[in-house]
Design a protein around this motif. Structure first.
Motif, PDB file in Angstrom:
ATOM      1  N   PRO A  99       0.811  -1.227   0.000  1.00  0.00           N
ATOM      2  CA  PRO A  99       0.000   0.000   0.000  1.00  0.00           C
ATOM      3  C   PRO A  99       0.840   1.271   0.000  1.00  0.00           C
ATOM      4  CG  PRO A  99      -0.039  -1.059   2.166  1.00  0.00           C
ATOM      5  CD  PRO A  99       0.612  -2.020   1.219  1.00  0.00           C
ATOM      6  N   LEU A 100       2.118   1.178   0.390  1.00  0.00           N
ATOM      7  CA  LEU A 100       2.986   2.355   0.407  1.00  0.00           C
ATOM      8  C   LEU A 100       3.168   2.951  -0.984  1.00  0.00           C
ATOM      9  CD1 LEU A 100       5.942   1.403   2.763  1.00  0.00           C
ATOM     10  CD2 LEU A 100       4.186   3.114   3.183  1.00  0.00           C
ATOM     11  N   PHE A 101       3.035   2.125  -2.004  1.00  0.00           N
ATOM     12  CA  PHE A 101       3.403   2.546  -3.353  1.00  0.00           C
ATOM     13  C   PHE A 101       2.191   2.835  -4.232  1.00  0.00           C
ATOM     14  CE2 PHE A 101       6.826   0.140  -1.533  1.00  0.00           C
ATOM     15  CZ  PHE A 101       7.939   0.886  -1.857  1.00  0.00           C
ATOM     16  N   GLN A 102       1.033   2.976  -3.632  1.00  0.00           N
ATOM     17  CA  GLN A 102      -0.187   3.171  -4.412  1.00  0.00           C
ATOM     18  C   GLN A 102      -0.551   4.637  -4.604  1.00  0.00           C
ATOM     19  OE1 GLN A 102      -1.244   0.323  -5.821  1.00  0.00           O
ATOM     20  NE2 GLN A 102       0.515  -0.457  -4.662  1.00  0.00           N
ATOM     21  N   ARG A 103       0.118   5.547  -3.915  1.00  0.00           N
ATOM     22  CA  ARG A 103      -0.275   6.956  -3.951  1.00  0.00           C
ATOM     23  C   ARG A 103       0.764   7.796  -4.691  1.00  0.00           C
ATOM     24  NH1 ARG A 103       0.645   6.015   1.778  1.00  0.00           N
ATOM     25  NH2 ARG A 103       2.799   6.558   2.282  1.00  0.00           N
ATOM     26  N   PRO A 104       0.365   8.947  -5.189  1.00  0.00           N
ATOM     27  CA  PRO A 104       1.334   9.838  -5.839  1.00  0.00           C
ATOM     28  C   PRO A 104       2.201  10.556  -4.813  1.00  0.00           C
ATOM     29  CG  PRO A 104      -0.833  10.838  -5.812  1.00  0.00           C
ATOM     30  CD  PRO A 104      -1.003   9.445  -5.277  1.00  0.00           C
ATOM     31  N   LEU A 105       3.109  11.399  -5.296  1.00  0.00           N
ATOM     32  CA  LEU A 105       3.955  12.185  -4.408  1.00  0.00           C
ATOM     33  C   LEU A 105       3.092  12.975  -3.426  1.00  0.00           C
ATOM     34  CD1 LEU A 105       6.331  13.540  -7.165  1.00  0.00           C
ATOM     35  CD2 LEU A 105       7.089  12.131  -5.260  1.00  0.00           C
ATOM     36  N   PRO A 106       3.425  12.949  -2.131  1.00  0.00           N
ATOM     37  CA  PRO A 106       2.571  13.600  -1.132  1.00  0.00           C
ATOM     38  C   PRO A 106       2.627  15.118  -1.225  1.00  0.00           C
ATOM     39  CG  PRO A 106       4.555  12.724  -0.106  1.00  0.00           C
ATOM     40  CD  PRO A 106       4.555  12.224  -1.515  1.00  0.00           C
ATOM     41  N   GLY A 107       1.456  15.727  -1.212  1.00  0.00           N
ATOM     42  CA  GLY A 107       1.356  17.180  -1.304  1.00  0.00           C
ATOM     43  C   GLY A 107       1.240  17.845   0.053  1.00  0.00           C
ATOM     44  N   PRO A 108       0.951  19.146   0.087  1.00  0.00           N
ATOM     45  CA  PRO A 108       0.922  19.895   1.347  1.00  0.00           C
ATOM     46  C   PRO A 108      -0.041  19.340   2.381  1.00  0.00           C
ATOM     47  CG  PRO A 108       0.953  21.402  -0.523  1.00  0.00           C
ATOM     48  CD  PRO A 108       0.777  20.034  -1.087  1.00  0.00           C
TER      49      PRO A 108
END
Length: 262
Positions: A163-172
């Motif tokens: 699940p760590l790799f399912q999201r895009p670069l974290p925003g603000p």
């Protein structure tokens, strides 16, 4: 792509991965907005830099006229900072002894998520002069439309089961959660006024090669098996090529800060 995970059994391995290539880290990681440095330097000339790494932020504070002492648990990172003219004591902030020394500001760039937020804030309160400022901050990402998704997809292909790799670069907003945790630690530790959150938006242009050289310094990258890491770099490189071979990354540096009670 840094991680926002709090998996305790992997945290030490990830933290130690940064010092494995300290020269690359120092060469490729971005510096901090001048407006942030100036605002914190206004607290006074004596600055304690927690988790100073290779001294990226510390050198900026020195250039602003501050006297900086670094505290850094990784001796490899500390050695590079000292070669660049930043005095460093090798320790975690939780174990570090102020030995009666006090500072106008205690800062931590890209490091406070490795610190116990209550114990770290309590130690900062001991080290700060009355009215001094604790400020902890992180860079968040605002990639061009589509490119951030393509970068995240490269990691998903390598680790589809995680699940760590399912999201895009974290925003603000993702980093605001880290600020909230830091602020709660300041409140629980005591000795501070009510914490605030500051934001500083800025941009940096990258060529394909410049971005790819930085990627191996991200904590999330170290969690990928070695045989997959080169494929990830190739996939990210192809995405940047498709976007014209270069791009401008939008950043927002997000800050949790509070004043030491007088």
């Amino acid at each position: 792509m840094p991680t926002l995970s709090n998996e305790p059994h992997r945290a030490r391995d990830v933290a130690e991965s940064f010092g494995a290539d300290a020269d690359r880290y120092d060469r490729t990681r971005p510096s901090y907005p001048d407006a942030l440095v100036a605002r914190l330097a206004a607290a006074g000339p004596d600055v304690l830099d927690v988790g100073c790494g290779t001294g990226i932020a510390a050198r900026q504070f020195q250039a602003a006229g501050c006297r900086v002492l670094g505290v850094e648990p990784d001796a490899r990172m500390a050695e590079l900072a000292e070669r660049a003219g930043v005095p460093v004591e090798v320790s975690t902030i939780e174990d570090w002894d102020p030995a009666g020394r006090t500072f106008d500001a205690v800062v931590a760039g890209q490091a406070w998520h490795w610190v116990d937020p209550v114990a770290g804030a309590a130690k900062a309160a001991r080290a700060l002069r009355p009215g001094g400022r604790l400020a902890v901050f992180w860079h968040s990402f605002r990639p061009p439309s589509g490119l951030g998704d393509a970068m995240a997809a490269a990691y998903r292909r390598a680790r589809p089961d995680s699940p760590l790799f399912q999201r895009p670069l974290p925003g603000p907003e993702a980093y605001s959660l880290m600020c909230d945790k830091a602020s709660d630690g300041m409140r629980e530790a005591g000795g501070f006024g009510e914490p605030e959150e500051w934001r500083f938006p800025w941009e940096r242009h990258y060529t394909r090669d410049e971005w790819l050289e930085q990627v191996p310094t991200f904590g999330l990258h170290s969690r990928v098996p070695a045989d997959k890491q080169q494929q990830i770099l190739a996939d990210i490189g192809a995405a940047i090529d498709a976007a014209g071979g270069a791009f401008t990354m939008g950043y927002t540096t997000v800050v949790a800060t509070a004043l030491r009670d007088s």
